[in-house]
Structures are given as C-alpha cells and as structure tokens.
Write a protein that holds these residues in place. Structure first.
Motif, PDB file in Angstrom:
ATOM      1  N   ILE A  23     -35.711   4.544  -7.559  1.00  0.00           N
ATOM      2  CA  ILE A  23     -34.600   4.485  -8.515  1.00  0.00           C
ATOM      3  C   ILE A  23     -33.890   5.836  -8.587  1.00  0.00           C
ATOM      4  O   ILE A  23     -32.654   5.917  -8.558  1.00  0.00           O
ATOM      5  CB  ILE A  23     -35.113   4.075  -9.908  1.00  0.00           C
ATOM      6  N   LEU A  24     -34.670   6.917  -8.651  1.00  0.00           N
ATOM      7  CA  LEU A  24     -34.084   8.251  -8.696  1.00  0.00           C
ATOM      8  C   LEU A  24     -33.357   8.562  -7.389  1.00  0.00           C
ATOM      9  O   LEU A  24     -32.313   9.224  -7.389  1.00  0.00           O
ATOM     10  CB  LEU A  24     -35.172   9.296  -8.957  1.00  0.00           C
ATOM     11  N   ALA A  25     -33.906   8.082  -6.264  1.00  0.00           N
ATOM     12  CA  ALA A  25     -33.266   8.312  -4.970  1.00  0.00           C
ATOM     13  C   ALA A  25     -31.901   7.633  -4.917  1.00  0.00           C
ATOM     14  O   ALA A  25     -30.912   8.222  -4.473  1.00  0.00           O
ATOM     15  CB  ALA A  25     -34.160   7.805  -3.848  1.00  0.00           C
ATOM     16  N   ALA A  26     -31.847   6.373  -5.363  1.00  0.00           N
ATOM     17  CA  ALA A  26     -30.575   5.653  -5.368  1.00  0.00           C
ATOM     18  C   ALA A  26     -29.566   6.334  -6.285  1.00  0.00           C
ATOM     19  O   ALA A  26     -28.375   6.430  -5.967  1.00  0.00           O
ATOM     20  CB  ALA A  26     -30.804   4.204  -5.813  1.00  0.00           C
ATOM     21  N   TRP A  33     -23.150  10.019  -9.707  1.00  0.00           N
ATOM     22  CA  TRP A  33     -24.044  11.077 -10.166  1.00  0.00           C
ATOM     23  C   TRP A  33     -23.430  12.448  -9.871  1.00  0.00           C
ATOM     24  O   TRP A  33     -23.550  13.383 -10.655  1.00  0.00           O
ATOM     25  CB  TRP A  33     -25.401  10.932  -9.491  1.00  0.00           C
ATOM     26  N   MET A  34     -22.753  12.561  -8.725  1.00  0.00           N
ATOM     27  CA  MET A  34     -22.044  13.792  -8.403  1.00  0.00           C
ATOM     28  C   MET A  34     -20.925  14.050  -9.405  1.00  0.00           C
ATOM     29  O   MET A  34     -20.682  15.188  -9.816  1.00  0.00           O
ATOM     30  CB  MET A  34     -21.445  13.698  -7.004  1.00  0.00           C
ATOM     31  N   LEU A  35     -20.236  12.973  -9.784  1.00  0.00           N
ATOM     32  CA  LEU A  35     -19.139  13.112 -10.742  1.00  0.00           C
ATOM     33  C   LEU A  35     -19.675  13.533 -12.106  1.00  0.00           C
ATOM     34  O   LEU A  35     -19.038  14.291 -12.838  1.00  0.00           O
ATOM     35  CB  LEU A  35     -18.383  11.791 -10.855  1.00  0.00           C
ATOM     36  N   ALA A  36     -20.879  13.057 -12.451  1.00  0.00           N
ATOM     37  CA  ALA A  36     -21.513  13.487 -13.694  1.00  0.00           C
ATOM     38  C   ALA A  36     -21.811  14.979 -13.658  1.00  0.00           C
ATOM     39  O   ALA A  36     -21.664  15.691 -14.657  1.00  0.00           O
ATOM     40  CB  ALA A  36     -22.799  12.693 -13.926  1.00  0.00           C
ATOM     41  N   SER A  37     -22.222  15.465 -12.499  1.00  0.00           N
ATOM     42  CA  SER A  37     -22.467  16.895 -12.339  1.00  0.00           C
ATOM     43  C   SER A  37     -21.184  17.689 -12.537  1.00  0.00           C
ATOM     44  O   SER A  37     -21.176  18.745 -13.180  1.00  0.00           O
ATOM     45  CB  SER A  37     -23.045  17.180 -10.953  1.00  0.00           C
ATOM     46  N   ILE A  73     -29.694  17.276 -13.290  1.00  0.00           N
ATOM     47  CA  ILE A  73     -28.909  16.548 -12.288  1.00  0.00           C
ATOM     48  C   ILE A  73     -29.309  16.972 -10.883  1.00  0.00           C
ATOM     49  O   ILE A  73     -29.462  16.153  -9.974  1.00  0.00           O
ATOM     50  CB  ILE A  73     -27.405  16.791 -12.524  1.00  0.00           C
ATOM     51  N   ARG A  74     -29.517  18.275 -10.684  1.00  0.00           N
ATOM     52  CA  ARG A  74     -29.940  18.772  -9.369  1.00  0.00           C
ATOM     53  C   ARG A  74     -31.333  18.217  -9.005  1.00  0.00           C
ATOM     54  O   ARG A  74     -31.593  17.883  -7.857  1.00  0.00           O
ATOM     55  CB  ARG A  74     -29.998  20.299  -9.366  1.00  0.00           C
ATOM     56  N   PHE A  75     -32.205  18.134  -9.997  1.00  0.00           N
ATOM     57  CA  PHE A  75     -33.560  17.635  -9.737  1.00  0.00           C
ATOM     58  C   PHE A  75     -33.522  16.180  -9.278  1.00  0.00           C
ATOM     59  O   PHE A  75     -34.201  15.799  -8.327  1.00  0.00           O
ATOM     60  CB  PHE A  75     -34.419  17.772 -10.988  1.00  0.00           C
ATOM     61  N   VAL A  76     -32.722  15.367  -9.954  1.00  0.00           N
ATOM     62  CA  VAL A  76     -32.598  13.967  -9.549  1.00  0.00           C
ATOM     63  C   VAL A  76     -32.002  13.878  -8.149  1.00  0.00           C
ATOM     64  O   VAL A  76     -32.400  13.039  -7.335  1.00  0.00           O
ATOM     65  CB  VAL A  76     -31.742  13.189 -10.564  1.00  0.00           C
ATOM     66  N   GLY A  77     -31.035  14.769  -7.851  1.00  0.00           N
ATOM     67  CA  GLY A  77     -30.412  14.756  -6.539  1.00  0.00           C
ATOM     68  C   GLY A  77     -31.384  15.016  -5.416  1.00  0.00           C
ATOM     69  O   GLY A  77     -31.162  14.581  -4.273  1.00  0.00           O
ATOM     70  N   GLU A  86     -33.664  19.595   3.486  1.00  0.00           N
ATOM     71  CA  GLU A  86     -32.572  19.455   2.537  1.00  0.00           C
ATOM     72  C   GLU A  86     -33.094  19.409   1.100  1.00  0.00           C
ATOM     73  O   GLU A  86     -32.337  19.654   0.156  1.00  0.00           O
ATOM     74  CB  GLU A  86     -31.782  18.181   2.830  1.00  0.00           C
ATOM     75  N   ARG A  87     -34.350  19.070   0.931  1.00  0.00           N
ATOM     76  CA  ARG A  87     -34.898  18.938  -0.417  1.00  0.00           C
ATOM     77  C   ARG A  87     -35.237  20.292  -1.038  1.00  0.00           C
ATOM     78  O   ARG A  87     -35.094  20.478  -2.246  1.00  0.00           O
ATOM     79  CB  ARG A  87     -36.153  18.071  -0.391  1.00  0.00           C
ATOM     80  N   LEU A  88     -35.687  21.234  -0.208  1.00  0.00           N
ATOM     81  CA  LEU A  88     -36.122  22.521  -0.734  1.00  0.00           C
ATOM     82  C   LEU A  88     -35.012  23.273  -1.466  1.00  0.00           C
ATOM     83  O   LEU A  88     -35.234  23.755  -2.584  1.00  0.00           O
ATOM     84  CB  LEU A  88     -36.701  23.387   0.393  1.00  0.00           C
ATOM     85  N   PRO A  89     -33.786  23.399  -0.893  1.00  0.00           N
ATOM     86  CA  PRO A  89     -32.732  24.100  -1.636  1.00  0.00           C
ATOM     87  C   PRO A  89     -32.423  23.450  -2.981  1.00  0.00           C
ATOM     88  O   PRO A  89     -32.212  24.133  -3.979  1.00  0.00           O
ATOM     89  CB  PRO A  89     -31.529  24.026  -0.691  1.00  0.00           C
TER      90      PRO A  89
END
Length: 213
Positions: A23-26, A33-37, A73-77, A86-89
C-alpha cells in the motif's frame, strides 16, 4: 527538497496492494503523493510571505511542521522504489528532515542563527542527494526538470547558510521565497510525472519512482 522518479517503461497492470508495504509502495509511486509534497512546501512559503511580521516562534513552528511533514512524505516515497540504490538517498532524507523538524520546534533553539543553519543544511544535503540520484538515473523521465529542482535546493541551502538573516522578518522573507520556489518546482515535477504516466498508458502500479528530498 526535491524529487526524482524512475522509468515508466515496463510498467503494466499488477496485483492490487495487499499488505502495508504494498500500500505504501503504491502511494509513494503516485503523482498525487508528489503533489502533496509540493503543497507541504508551497503552503508554508505562501503563509510566511503574506505574514511577514510573524514572530520567530511562529516561523520556527511553521518550518518545523514543514520539515516533519516532508520527512514523512519522503519516508513513504522510499517504498515506491524498486532499486536498493534509489532507496538509500530517500531514507537518508527522511532521517534528515524529521530530526531537523523536531529541532526547529524546540524552544531553546529558536534563534535566527539556529533556524537558518538547520534549514540551510537540510536544503543543501537534500539537493545534493537529489542531484546525485538524477545524474545516476539515465532513464529518468523529465531528468532536466529534476536536475533543475536539485540545483535550486542546493542554491537555496547555500544562500541561507552564506547570508544568514539578522532578524526574524528578514529570515521570514528569505525562507518564504525559497519555499515558494521549491514548492512550484516540485509541483511541476509532479505534473510531469502525471503526464509521463498518461502517455505510457499505465493502468497498474508503475516501477517505483526514485524520490529524494
């Protein structure tokens, strides 16, 4: 501040998310979600610009909330990325934003110099991590826009650190201006990602977009 997204190619219908991670991945892969950021960055910027006489305490609360929300928001991303590189940054940015937000909300640190230092470091590091991810991802959609967003964050961090404001009013104008600019760029990246998904005809969950501050 900034956002990078992975390739849309190879995206196709996939299983509906079931577990919390799916769910978090989707959610992390969605342009909404980007627009929310972008909204989390833009709204505080507009508030402090239209309210230039805000006290340092109120400014610290606004900036602290911005950093906390952006960190979440970054954590969910992070869950929306397929590649470990790509996950580490994204994880580093989430870890950076949240403690920085807590520090801004602490009363003993509510000085102009402390607030400038915290925000400047966060923007500088997030911009550098975003730039690294964008340069490393050759197949990144709208790569030029993402690189521009990263450079803007780096410049914002350098300006805040190199030209510390001497008063809360001056700091308010400086931070407000940069928040609005960064928020607009993030919104442009979100709409570009939406356009990329639309052109690709993606109906399922696309490959995880790499996202960094």
């Amino acid at each position: 501040m900034s956002v990078t997204r992975g390739t849309v190619s190879g995206a196709g219908p996939g299983p509906l998310p079931g577990g919390p991670a799916e769910i978090l991945a989707a959610l992390g892969r969605s342009w909404q979600w980007m627009l929310a950021s972008a909204a989390a960055t833009l709204v505080p910027g507009v508030v402090v610009l239209v309210w230039p006489d805000t006290t340092l305490h109120v400014l610290a609360v606004l900036v602290g909330l911005y950093l906390l929300v952006t960190g979440v928001i970054r954590f969910v991303g992070v869950f929306g990325r397929d590649e470990q590189g790509e996950r580490l940054p994204g994880l580093l940015l989430a870890v950076l934003f949240v403690p920085a937000g807590v520090l801004c909300l602490r009363n003993p640190l509510q000085t102009v110099a402390a607030l400038s230092l915290i925000v400047g470091v966060v923007w500088l590091v997030s911009g550098m991590l975003t730039l690294f991810t964008a340069l490393a991802s050759r197949d990144l959609p709208h790569r030029g826009v993402v690189i521009g967003a990263a450079l803007l964050a780096v410049v914002a961090g350098i300006v805040v650190l190199a030209l510390p404001a001497e008063s809360a009013r001056a700091l308010t104008r400086l931070l407000g201006l940069w928040l609005v600019l960064l928020g607009l760029v993030e919104a442009a990246v979100a709409l570009a990602w939406r356009s990329a998904l639309s052109r690709a005809g993606v109906t399922g969950t696309p490959r995880g977009p790499a996202r960094t501050g």
